[in-house]
Design a protein around this motif. Structure first.
Motif, PDB file in Angstrom:
ATOM      1  N   GLU A  16      55.258 -32.430  39.250  1.00 53.41           N
ATOM      2  CA  GLU A  16      55.022 -33.326  40.385  1.00 53.41           C
ATOM      3  C   GLU A  16      53.789 -32.904  41.177  1.00 53.41           C
ATOM      4  OE1 GLU A  16      59.463 -34.904  41.630  1.00 53.41           O
ATOM      5  OE2 GLU A  16      58.712 -33.044  42.502  1.00 53.41           O
ATOM      6  N   ILE A  17      53.588 -31.613  41.318  1.00 55.78           N
ATOM      7  CA  ILE A  17      52.448 -31.111  42.073  1.00 55.78           C
ATOM      8  C   ILE A  17      51.142 -31.456  41.358  1.00 55.78           C
ATOM      9  CG2 ILE A  17      51.263 -29.009  42.826  1.00 55.78           C
ATOM     10  CD1 ILE A  17      54.064 -27.828  43.365  1.00 55.78           C
ATOM     11  N   VAL A  18      51.110 -31.243  40.046  1.00 52.74           N
ATOM     12  CA  VAL A  18      49.907 -31.575  39.273  1.00 52.74           C
ATOM     13  C   VAL A  18      49.624 -33.075  39.360  1.00 52.74           C
ATOM     14  CG1 VAL A  18      48.929 -31.696  36.957  1.00 52.74           C
ATOM     15  CG2 VAL A  18      50.109 -29.624  37.694  1.00 52.74           C
ATOM     16  N   ALA A  19      50.670 -33.881  39.235  1.00 53.40           N
ATOM     17  CA  ALA A  19      50.507 -35.330  39.308  1.00 53.40           C
ATOM     18  C   ALA A  19      50.001 -35.753  40.683  1.00 53.40           C
ATOM     19  CB  ALA A  19      51.820 -36.027  38.976  1.00 53.40           C
TER      20      ALA A  19
ATOM     21  N   LEU B 212      45.296 -34.407  57.432  1.00 56.33           N
ATOM     22  CA  LEU B 212      46.247 -34.022  56.387  1.00 56.33           C
ATOM     23  C   LEU B 212      47.396 -35.025  56.286  1.00 56.33           C
ATOM     24  CD1 LEU B 212      46.449 -30.173  57.025  1.00 56.33           C
ATOM     25  CD2 LEU B 212      45.349 -31.289  55.078  1.00 56.33           C
ATOM     26  N   ALA B 213      47.790 -35.585  57.423  1.00 59.89           N
ATOM     27  CA  ALA B 213      48.891 -36.550  57.429  1.00 59.89           C
ATOM     28  C   ALA B 213      48.433 -37.940  57.021  1.00 59.89           C
ATOM     29  CB  ALA B 213      49.522 -36.606  58.820  1.00 59.89           C
ATOM     30  N   THR B 214      47.199 -38.309  57.413  1.00 61.24           N
ATOM     31  CA  THR B 214      46.702 -39.666  57.186  1.00 61.24           C
ATOM     32  C   THR B 214      46.133 -39.854  55.788  1.00 61.24           C
ATOM     33  OG1 THR B 214      46.137 -39.757  59.544  1.00 61.24           O
ATOM     34  CG2 THR B 214      45.200 -41.470  58.125  1.00 61.24           C
TER      35      THR B 214
ATOM     36  N   ALA C 160      45.089 -23.329  49.699  1.00 67.56           N
ATOM     37  CA  ALA C 160      46.501 -23.283  49.312  1.00 67.56           C
ATOM     38  C   ALA C 160      47.400 -23.629  50.495  1.00 67.56           C
ATOM     39  CB  ALA C 160      46.847 -21.897  48.768  1.00 67.56           C
ATOM     40  N   GLN C 161      47.035 -23.144  51.682  1.00 62.83           N
ATOM     41  CA  GLN C 161      47.831 -23.417  52.877  1.00 62.83           C
ATOM     42  C   GLN C 161      47.839 -24.904  53.224  1.00 62.83           C
ATOM     43  OE1 GLN C 161      45.942 -20.856  55.722  1.00 62.83           O
ATOM     44  NE2 GLN C 161      46.708 -18.988  54.738  1.00 62.83           N
TER      45      GLN C 161
ATOM     46  N   ILE D  62      54.881 -30.038  51.311  1.00 63.96           N
ATOM     47  CA  ILE D  62      56.161 -29.892  52.027  1.00 63.96           C
ATOM     48  C   ILE D  62      56.552 -31.222  52.666  1.00 63.96           C
ATOM     49  CG2 ILE D  62      57.239 -28.847  54.066  1.00 63.96           C
ATOM     50  CD1 ILE D  62      55.763 -26.254  53.375  1.00 63.96           C
ATOM     51  N   VAL D  63      55.580 -31.881  53.290  1.00 63.76           N
ATOM     52  CA  VAL D  63      55.855 -33.177  53.916  1.00 63.76           C
ATOM     53  C   VAL D  63      56.309 -34.195  52.872  1.00 63.76           C
ATOM     54  CG1 VAL D  63      54.781 -35.151  55.079  1.00 63.76           C
ATOM     55  CG2 VAL D  63      54.309 -32.828  55.864  1.00 63.76           C
TER      56      VAL D  63
END
Length: 256
Positions: free
Chosen positions: A216-219, A172-174, A199-200, A207-208
């Motif tokens: 912004e989320i859609v983009a 998830l981070a990489t 979703a989680q 959040i990161v």
């Protein structure tokens, strides 16, 4: 693409097996099938392949980059069809039709998710990418209903693979852009019992990245496939607001 090819490929997914019917096209000549990659596509595919190889050391990294080339070029053709600048089918039977290109892409994806040797399975990053590509192929490129059972099956496989992955938080981070793309694809087609998981995971990434507004989320969900379009949108917004953003500021906001 004829019904027999579609049925063969669908059976592969359901049975977790290899195709029985040989492809209609020569998959060694992908430039003829997909079209020459643009400079932006070439850069995206090379960067993606290198990121995967640096993380996994797997030879499948090059194939994943090639799949990204196919996803982008075939998607651009579909956009052209919708805009009236491309034809869905051409008059000559010898021409490569749009459905042929989609079939080639689906076959190209197969080695990413299919485990040839159970004693030596590929890294989950490849399997989940392969399954997500199939969801994209069915819902976006073939424009089939998202409620199809095969989409629910694929989303569930992605969920199970990620849940079983001890490196999930590292992934998830990489690979924030890739995983966010996958989470949104799966969230749209998954069974209602599986949707909270996607979703989680998406929320962790957002959040990161400190991504909050709906635009912004859609983009961000499209950044993996079209990173240069995200930059264009951001530049347009900065021009309209009279502000100038440096590359460092863009990266801080999660758009690079």
């Amino acid at each position: 693409m004829s019904h027999k090819y579609r049925s063969d490929l669908a059976a592969c997914i359901s049975l977790d097996s290899k195709p029985l019917i040989e492809p209609a096209l020569d998959l060694s000549d992908l430039e003829t099938i997909f079209g020459r990659p643009s400079a932006a596509t070439g850069s995206c595919t090379k960067t993606f392949g290198n990121r995967l190889y640096n993380f996994t050391g797997s030879s499948l990294s090059d194939l994943a980059g090639t799949v990204l080339w196919g996803l982008r070029n075939v998607s651009e053709r579909l956009e052209g069809i919708h805009e009236g600048t491309e034809m869905l089918d051409t008059p000559r039977a010898t021409d490569i039709q749009f459905t042929d290109r989609v079939e080639a892409l689906e076959r190209l994806v197969h080695p990413l998710w299919y485990v040839e040797d159970p004693q030596n399975p590929q890294h989950p990053i490849f399997r989940t990418f392969g399954w997500a590509c199939l969801i994209y192929i069915y819902t976006i490129l073939r424009e089939l209903p998202k409620e199809l059972g095969i989409n629910i099956l694929l989303a569930n496989r992605i969920k199970l693979a990620l849940e079983a992955c001890p490196e999930l938080n590292v992934l998830l981070a990489t690979f924030q852009d890739l995983l966010l793309w996958q989470m949104f694809l799966c969230g749209r087609v998954a069974d209602s019992r599986d949707r909270p998981f996607f979703a989680q995971q998406a929320t962790k990434i957002l959040i990161v990245r400190k991504t909050e507004s709906s635009d912004e989320i859609v983009a961000a969900s499209k950044e993996f496939l079209w990173p240069e379009r995200l930059v264009e949108i951001f530049e347009d917004e900065s021009e309209e607001s009279g502000l100038s953003y440096s590359s460092d500021e863009v990266m801080k906001n999660g758009y690079a």
